[in-house]
Design an enzyme around this catalytic site. Structure first.
Site, PDB file in Angstrom:
ATOM      1  N   ARG A 126       0.811  -1.220   0.000  1.00 30.43           N
ATOM      2  CA  ARG A 126       0.000   0.000   0.000  1.00 30.43           C
ATOM      3  C   ARG A 126       0.836   1.258   0.000  1.00 30.43           C
ATOM      4  O   ARG A 126       0.397   2.313  -0.467  1.00 30.43           O
ATOM      5  CB  ARG A 126      -0.896   0.002   1.239  1.00 30.43           C
ATOM      6  N   ALA A 140     -13.390  -1.625   1.934  1.00 33.85           N
ATOM      7  CA  ALA A 140     -12.231  -2.409   1.502  1.00 33.85           C
ATOM      8  C   ALA A 140     -11.867  -2.052   0.074  1.00 33.85           C
ATOM      9  O   ALA A 140     -12.728  -1.985  -0.793  1.00 33.85           O
ATOM     10  CB  ALA A 140     -12.554  -3.896   1.595  1.00 33.85           C
ATOM     11  N   ASP A 141     -10.579  -1.836  -0.192  1.00 32.14           N
ATOM     12  CA  ASP A 141     -10.181  -1.678  -1.592  1.00 32.14           C
ATOM     13  C   ASP A 141      -9.760  -3.043  -2.129  1.00 32.14           C
ATOM     14  O   ASP A 141      -9.899  -4.058  -1.447  1.00 32.14           O
ATOM     15  CB  ASP A 141      -9.060  -0.635  -1.734  1.00 32.14           C
ATOM     16  N   SER A 142      -9.267  -3.085  -3.360  1.00 35.78           N
ATOM     17  CA  SER A 142      -9.032  -4.385  -3.995  1.00 35.78           C
ATOM     18  C   SER A 142      -7.995  -5.202  -3.237  1.00 35.78           C
ATOM     19  O   SER A 142      -8.107  -6.425  -3.117  1.00 35.78           O
ATOM     20  CB  SER A 142      -8.600  -4.193  -5.447  1.00 35.78           C
TER      21      SER A 142
END
Lengths: 131, 90
Positions: free
Chosen positions: A61, B46-48
């Protein structure tokens, strides 16, 4: 086998979508090798698989703001190299603990995406004494 | 007679419950957040990458291996529970 992986660099991703898929492939590969890593370095007392997995996703991230597929490929290549080093026991326990376990509690490495949340004050401060 | 709208191959409630607990922990949801079988991961923030991480955590917890094609189709908690049950039966 590790040498085999590294001697052939896969061709660049044609699009951002393809690069995203490769990132997820890499993440899945890393997650699936976590039990092996826990076993090799005897990390049962210091970390859980979930913690290590969230460390990996945090590292991914950190670079989430990158949009260039070539840069993403390069980052994945470096990530794969690191993963291979860890899985083939080229590292030692204190490396793993220092880099991926302890780091989550306040070392500089854990700050969010690089350069992104930084305030202008801090940016100037790091640059020079006079601003 | 009670009208059953659910298809018979749906996942057991315990599986759905366990999946919900895992999703809550992974996404660090507050206690009051309502989570049902139809809740999409994206709705919970939630992202991917979070979705992939949740699937990986489910793989670990239930001891199954999720294939690439199957992983793409998981968007809600119910779908995840159904897939897990299918894989466990194999």
């Amino acid at each position: 086998m590790a040498a085999l992986w590294r001697s052939k660099v896969p061709p660049n991703s044609p699009s951002l979508e393809e690069a995203r898929k490769r990132v997820f492939e890499f993440f899945k590969l890393a997650s699936r090798s976590l039990p092996t890593v826990m076993d090799i370095y005897n990390l049962e007392d210091v970390a859980t698989i979930s913690q290590l997995r969230s460390t990996i996703s945090a590292e991914i991230r950190k670079n989430a703001h990158i949009k260039d597929p070539k840069v993403i490929d390069m980052l994945i290549f470096k990530g794969m190299e690191e993963l291979e080093n860890i899985v083939e026991h080229s590292k030692q326990r204190h490396h793993i603990i220092g880099q991926y376990v302890v780091g989550r509690q306040g070392l500089v490495q854990e700050t969010g995406a690089k350069d992104q949340g930084l305030s202008p004050f801090l940016k100037n401060f790091y640059k020079s004494n006079y601003f | 007679m009670m009208p059953r709208l659910r298809v018979s191959c749906a996942a057991a409630p315990e599986t759905v419950e366990k999946v919900s607990t895992i999703v809550r922990k992974q996404l660090a949801l507050a206690e009051e957040t309502q989570v049902t079988g139809e809740t999409k991961f994206a709705e919970l923030g939630a992202d991917s990458l979070d979705t992939v991480e949740i699937v990986m955590k489910l793989e670990e917890e239930f001891g199954v291996g999720v294939e690439e094609e199957n992983a793409q189709t998981i968007t809600t908690i119910q779908e995840a529970a159904d897939l897990i049950e299918t894989l466990q039966k194999k």
